[in-house]
Design a protein around this motif. Structure first.
Motif, PDB file in Angstrom:
ATOM      1  N   PRO A   1       0.787  -1.239   0.000  1.00 37.87           N
ATOM      2  CA  PRO A   1       0.000   0.000   0.000  1.00 37.87           C
ATOM      3  C   PRO A   1       0.817   1.287   0.000  1.00 37.87           C
ATOM      4  O   PRO A   1       0.477   2.232  -0.729  1.00 37.87           O
ATOM      5  N   PHE A   2       1.875   1.352   0.799  1.00 42.32           N
ATOM      6  CA  PHE A   2       2.670   2.578   0.848  1.00 42.32           C
ATOM      7  C   PHE A   2       3.341   2.845  -0.497  1.00 42.32           C
ATOM      8  O   PHE A   2       3.335   3.976  -0.998  1.00 42.32           O
ATOM      9  N   ARG A   3       3.911   1.817  -1.108  1.00 36.87           N
ATOM     10  CA  ARG A   3       4.561   1.983  -2.414  1.00 36.87           C
ATOM     11  C   ARG A   3       3.531   2.354  -3.486  1.00 36.87           C
ATOM     12  O   ARG A   3       3.812   3.165  -4.372  1.00 36.87           O
ATOM     13  N   ARG A   4       2.364   1.754  -3.408  1.00 35.63           N
ATOM     14  CA  ARG A   4       1.292   2.087  -4.345  1.00 35.63           C
ATOM     15  C   ARG A   4       0.927   3.560  -4.230  1.00 35.63           C
ATOM     16  O   ARG A   4       0.788   4.269  -5.237  1.00 35.63           O
ATOM     17  N   GLU A   5       0.781   4.041  -2.997  1.00 37.06           N
ATOM     18  CA  GLU A   5       0.425   5.444  -2.780  1.00 37.06           C
ATOM     19  C   GLU A   5       1.501   6.379  -3.328  1.00 37.06           C
ATOM     20  O   GLU A   5       1.187   7.407  -3.944  1.00 37.06           O
ATOM     21  N   CYS A   6       2.755   6.019  -3.120  1.00 35.81           N
ATOM     22  CA  CYS A   6       3.858   6.853  -3.613  1.00 35.81           C
ATOM     23  C   CYS A   6       3.846   6.941  -5.131  1.00 35.81           C
ATOM     24  O   CYS A   6       4.007   8.023  -5.712  1.00 35.81           O
ATOM     25  N   LEU A   7       3.647   5.808  -5.814  1.00 38.85           N
ATOM     26  CA  LEU A   7       3.610   5.822  -7.271  1.00 38.85           C
ATOM     27  C   LEU A   7       2.407   6.601  -7.792  1.00 38.85           C
ATOM     28  O   LEU A   7       2.520   7.384  -8.738  1.00 38.85           O
ATOM     29  N   LEU A   8       1.250   6.387  -7.196  1.00 39.40           N
ATOM     30  CA  LEU A   8       0.045   7.081  -7.646  1.00 39.40           C
ATOM     31  C   LEU A   8       0.187   8.594  -7.532  1.00 39.40           C
ATOM     32  O   LEU A   8      -0.363   9.347  -8.348  1.00 39.40           O
ATOM     33  N   ASN A   9       0.938   9.042  -6.528  1.00 38.46           N
ATOM     34  CA  ASN A   9       1.096  10.477  -6.294  1.00 38.46           C
ATOM     35  C   ASN A   9       2.403  11.046  -6.829  1.00 38.46           C
ATOM     36  O   ASN A   9       2.614  12.259  -6.770  1.00 38.46           O
ATOM     37  N   GLY A  10       3.280  10.168  -7.353  1.00 42.60           N
ATOM     38  CA  GLY A  10       4.556  10.642  -7.871  1.00 42.60           C
ATOM     39  C   GLY A  10       5.519  11.082  -6.785  1.00 42.60           C
ATOM     40  O   GLY A  10       6.295  12.022  -6.978  1.00 42.60           O
ATOM     41  N   TRP A  11       5.487  10.397  -5.638  1.00 34.83           N
ATOM     42  CA  TRP A  11       6.355  10.765  -4.516  1.00 34.83           C
ATOM     43  C   TRP A  11       7.602   9.889  -4.492  1.00 34.83           C
ATOM     44  O   TRP A  11       7.525   8.688  -4.256  1.00 34.83           O
ATOM     45  N   ASP A  12       8.773  10.480  -4.731  1.00 35.24           N
ATOM     46  CA  ASP A  12      10.026   9.791  -4.431  1.00 35.24           C
ATOM     47  C   ASP A  12      10.443  10.215  -3.027  1.00 35.24           C
ATOM     48  O   ASP A  12       9.657  10.836  -2.293  1.00 35.24           O
ATOM     49  N   ASP A  13      11.672   9.886  -2.598  1.00 32.46           N
ATOM     50  CA  ASP A  13      12.092  10.216  -1.236  1.00 32.46           C
ATOM     51  C   ASP A  13      12.060  11.720  -0.986  1.00 32.46           C
ATOM     52  O   ASP A  13      11.666  12.184   0.088  1.00 32.46           O
ATOM     53  N   ILE A  14      12.467  12.501  -1.986  1.00 30.17           N
ATOM     54  CA  ILE A  14      12.460  13.954  -1.838  1.00 30.17           C
ATOM     55  C   ILE A  14      11.027  14.470  -1.769  1.00 30.17           C
ATOM     56  O   ILE A  14      10.687  15.328  -0.956  1.00 30.17           O
ATOM     57  N   GLY A  15      10.175  13.918  -2.620  1.00 31.34           N
ATOM     58  CA  GLY A  15       8.778  14.320  -2.617  1.00 31.34           C
ATOM     59  C   GLY A  15       8.103  14.044  -1.281  1.00 31.34           C
ATOM     60  O   GLY A  15       7.294  14.851  -0.801  1.00 31.34           O
ATOM     61  N   LEU A  16       8.433  12.906  -0.673  1.00 30.20           N
ATOM     62  CA  LEU A  16       7.874  12.574   0.630  1.00 30.20           C
ATOM     63  C   LEU A  16       8.315  13.594   1.676  1.00 30.20           C
ATOM     64  O   LEU A  16       7.532  14.020   2.534  1.00 30.20           O
ATOM     65  N   THR A  17       9.585  13.993   1.600  1.00 29.90           N
ATOM     66  CA  THR A  17      10.111  14.984   2.552  1.00 29.90           C
ATOM     67  C   THR A  17       9.423  16.335   2.371  1.00 29.90           C
ATOM     68  O   THR A  17       9.054  17.001   3.338  1.00 29.90           O
ATOM     69  N   LEU A  18       9.233  16.729   1.103  1.00 31.88           N
ATOM     70  CA  LEU A  18       8.640  18.036   0.826  1.00 31.88           C
ATOM     71  C   LEU A  18       7.180  18.131   1.262  1.00 31.88           C
ATOM     72  O   LEU A  18       6.649  19.240   1.393  1.00 31.88           O
ATOM     73  N   ARG A  19       6.540  17.007   1.485  1.00 31.40           N
ATOM     74  CA  ARG A  19       5.180  17.046   2.014  1.00 31.40           C
ATOM     75  C   ARG A  19       5.148  17.687   3.398  1.00 31.40           C
ATOM     76  O   ARG A  19       4.115  18.199   3.836  1.00 31.40           O
ATOM     77  N   ASN A  20       6.283  17.650   4.082  1.00 31.59           N
ATOM     78  CA  ASN A  20       6.379  18.204   5.432  1.00 31.59           C
ATOM     79  C   ASN A  20       7.159  19.510   5.466  1.00 31.59           C
ATOM     80  O   ASN A  20       7.708  19.878   6.500  1.00 31.59           O
TER      81      ASN A  20
END
Length: 203
Positions: free
Chosen positions: A163-182
């Motif tokens: 599920p977490f990997r699916r969510e990341c792909l669906l939203n286009g979140w790489d490691d940097i993208g995940l960080t920028l959410r915060n």
């Protein structure tokens, strides 16, 4: 990172096992840290000989020249842990790889570069290989939202993605993208730290 929601494209059958990262992108191409331009070197040792295209190699066949899905053999992406391998696949236009199994590091790197790797039982992969043998008519649809693959004949096969990997792909979140959410919380923390511990921030 490019989002992955639904992909419709030609599937190329690569009937090889133990395709390692050196086969995916030879060491000669590792001098760059750019993610663009590496598609030309994808499977270079299999695609070319003495600078000329090997006609029998699947991606050199006109029907598969613009394939965006790769159906491959067991243990895909084994060998050294070079991130250039998924870079080269993505730059060429491959967004999804289906195989019986993947090397762990390569598997993880795919998700970080907008590529969906799907492990499937050997008998299912063989069925997909046979469907992909139809050249330009081997158009598949891979839907990450519904987690289904639609074959050229209209039949569907389900698949699972963590599920977490699916969510990341669906939203286009790489490691940097995940960080920028915060980023707001990070900015707030830095502002408070500069106020409370100003000596740490002195130039």
């Amino acid at each position: 990172m490019q989002k992955f929601t639904q992909l419709t494209g030609v599937a190329a059958p690569l009937r090889l096992m133990n395709v390692d990262t050196d086969m995916i992108i030879p060491a000669d191409y590792l001098k760059t840290i750019k993610r663009t331009g590496l598609g030309a070197g994808l499977f270079a040792s299999l695609r070319y000989k003495d600078g000329k295209a090997i006609e029998d190699f699947v991606l050199n066949k006109p029907a598969y020249a613009k394939a965006s899905i790769l159906i491959a053999g067991d243990n895909f992406g084994c060998g050294s842990s070079r991130e250039h391998a998924p870079w080269a696949l993505a730059d060429y236009g491959i967004r999804c790889i289906i195989a019986p199994s993947f090397a762990d590091i390569f598997f993880n790197n795919c998700f970080k570069n907008g590529i969906l790797p799907i492990p499937m039982p050997v008998e299912v992969v063989e069925r997909l290989m046979e469907a992909a043998d139809n050249g330009a008519n081997s158009t598949f649809t891979v839907d990450l939202e519904t987690q289904k693959i639609t074959l050229p004949d209209g039949s569907t096969i389900g698949f699972d993605v963590e599920p977490f990997r699916r969510e990341c792909l669906l939203n286009g979140w790489d490691d940097i993208g995940l960080t920028l959410r915060n980023v707001d919380a990070i900015d707030s923390f830095e502002a408070k730290a500069k106020q409370d511990q100003s000596w740490l921030w002195a130039s």
